[in-house]
Design an enzyme around this catalytic site. Structure first.
Site, PDB file in Angstrom:
ATOM      1  N   ARG A   1      22.418  -3.421  10.240  1.00  0.00           N
ATOM      2  CA  ARG A   1      21.851  -2.038  10.335  1.00  0.00           C
ATOM      3  C   ARG A   1      20.495  -2.101   9.366  1.00  0.00           C
ATOM      4  O   ARG A   1      19.822  -1.033   9.515  1.00  0.00           O
ATOM      5  CB  ARG A   1      22.691  -1.211   9.650  1.00  0.00           C
TER       6      ARG A   1
ATOM      7  N   GLU B   1      44.576   3.793   3.089  1.00  0.00           N
ATOM      8  CA  GLU B   1      43.562   3.940   3.551  1.00  0.00           C
ATOM      9  C   GLU B   1      43.554   5.112   4.629  1.00  0.00           C
ATOM     10  O   GLU B   1      44.642   5.586   4.668  1.00  0.00           O
ATOM     11  CB  GLU B   1      43.270   2.714   4.943  1.00  0.00           C
TER      12      GLU B   1
ATOM     13  N   ASN C   1     -23.151 -10.141 -22.031  1.00  0.00           N
ATOM     14  CA  ASN C   1     -23.349  -8.876 -21.290  1.00  0.00           C
ATOM     15  C   ASN C   1     -23.763  -9.159 -20.064  1.00  0.00           C
ATOM     16  O   ASN C   1     -24.693  -9.894 -19.576  1.00  0.00           O
ATOM     17  CB  ASN C   1     -24.654  -8.172 -21.756  1.00  0.00           C
TER      18      ASN C   1
END
Length: 459
Positions: free
Chosen positions: A15, A155, A379
């Site tokens: 699934r 069940e 820089n």
């Protein structure tokens, strides 16, 4: 007592509609089954056995190597049959056998510790986990007597109308007396409808052999712990629960999460106190974030180490490191191997890959630095690019010394070394090394003079 754990991980997960085995689908940064095996470790398992199928053996063993034992269930004949496959690994070697499910990652270790304590205290042959389901449709009902003792698991298809109204249902996780389990499994008969062997039949066997008290049960306080994954919808639901738990734990530990609904933090992520996570933040993998940071909004950090007092705004950080007080963004990108040392600033639309920027260095916007070592207090002007991939098909290294000044739109063709205190003019294309203090301009750049420079003055 020695504890063995059987993790049922043989399901194909049809699934999920995926070529990846269901138990390997990731949630909260870990495969589903790793949440389960970590749970087993947390409750003191001495042996963990994964029951896999012929098809899932290779990918699962590739994912976890020799960390666990693997047994193959060649036929899908039910949960009882699956546990029986672990017999050779556990019989006579452990005192208790705990059965967990590889796609059920939400059980808390506190619940399992309670299960262990109940079975050991009562000396029950089996201890099961139940929860209150609303509605209970589809679950086996837990039938108890007037004293609360478990009488049966019924069940739904076999339940009477009265039993169907019971809302306490079987979750599936169970703990068994190791000396009793294997002989009892031999007594389980195949189901008349499908020929499968079910673990739930062990409850009837235990009660028949030893009477009431042979089966103990704990009821989960949080029904979310009972949830498992069978499809991608449930994967998302489980992920949301795990994320909510993580966010809650962070907030209780002193982290500000401005909008928990849009903040996602994986299981192994660590975040320091007084750090703020702004909306749209995703923290993934084994990321660690220090204290007093500001992260986000809309930032992704994965498998990275972020020091204290850092700021990351609208940026992506992957397998990188930022030290104390470093900041990037908005719209910065640190790629694998990037290292910003203390108080480095990286501006808008900057990108660093496999490079170290020394403490105090400032990298202007629209710049790319890759395969480079940059010294302290450099820089780097806007638009600077280290051209590390050259016509020979190889990547080369760029080195810039401390206190250098790289003018805007400089192109540094590696391999090249720019000395400490050196300067490149705006738009320079540097193809040769520049000595300490050298000033280079042009295309290709040439050194036009040397400025007075003492490196020690700025260190």
């Amino acid at each position: 007592m020695t504890l063995g754990v059987v993790v049922l991980a043989a399901g194909q997960g049809t699934r999920m509609r995926s070529s990846l085995p269901k138990v390997l689908h990731p949630v909260a940064g870990l495969p589903l089954v790793e949440h389960v095996t970590r749970l087993a470790d947390a409750v003191g398992a001495q042996q963990i056995v994964l029951v896999v199928s012929e098809d899932t053996l290779a990918p699962i063993s590739a994912a976890f190597g020799h960390r666990y034992r693997y047994v193959v269930q060649h036929e899908r004949l039910g949960t009882g049959h699956a546990v029986a496959q672990a017999r050779a690994e556990l019989e006579g070697k452990v005192d208790e056998v705990l059965v967990l499910y590889g796609a059920d990652p939400l059980m808390r270790h506190e619940s399992l510790l309670e299960l262990l304590a109940v079975r050991r205290t009562t000396n029950a042959k089996a201890a099961i986990v139940s929860f209150q389901a609303d509605p209970p449709t589809g679950y086996g009902r837990i039938v108890r007597d007037e004293t609360g003792a478990v009488q049966a698991i019924v069940e739904e298809r076999n339940a009477s109308p009265e039993q169907r109204r019971i809302t306490e249902v079987n979750q599936g996780v169970a703990l068994y007396d190791g000396a009793w389990l294997w002989n009892a499994l031999d007594q389980v008969q195949p189901n008349s409808l499908n020929g499968e062997y079910y673990l739930t039949d062990l409850v009837e066997i235990a009660l028949h052999e030893h009477g009431l008290g042979a089966v103990a049960a704990i009821q989960l306080r949080d029904p979310d712990e009972a949830l498992g994954v069978n499809d991608r919808i449930q994967l998302a639901q489980v992920g949301a629960i795990l994320n909510a738990r993580k966010i809650r734990a962070l907030m209780l530990a002193g982290v500000t999460v401005v909008d928990p609904a849009t903040t996602f933090v994986d299981h192994d992520v660590q975040v320091g106190m007084d750090t703020t996570l702004l909306p749209g933040t995703l923290l993934k993998g084994r990321t660690t974030i220090g204290a007093n940071c500001m992260i986000g909004p809309n930032s992704l950090i994965e498998d990275s180490q972020i020091g204290d007092y850092c700021k990351i705004s609208y940026s992506v950080v992957e397998q990188a490191q930022m030290d104390l007080g470093a900041n990037i963004g908005p719209y910065g990108h640190l790629r694998r191997g990037a290292h910003l040392m203390e108080h480095v600033h990286m501006g808008n639309f900057g990108e660093v890959k496999n490079a170290t920027l020394g403490a105090g260095t400032k990298m202007g916007h629209f710049s790319y630095v890759g395969d480079a070592t940059i010294g302290e207090n450099v820089n780097i002007g806007a638009g600077t690019i280290t051209c590390n991939f050259t016509a020979d098909g190889k990547k080369h290294h760029t080195e810039i010394g401390a206190n250098a000044f790289i003018g805007s739109d400089s192109l540094l063709r590696a391999p090249v070394k720019i000395g400490a205190g050196a300067i490149t003019g705006a738009g320079s294309v540097v193809t040769k090394d520049i000595p300490d203090g050298g000033v280079a301009v042009g295309m290709p750049a040439r050194v036009i003079r040397h400025r007075k420079f003492e490196q020690s003055e700025n260190e």
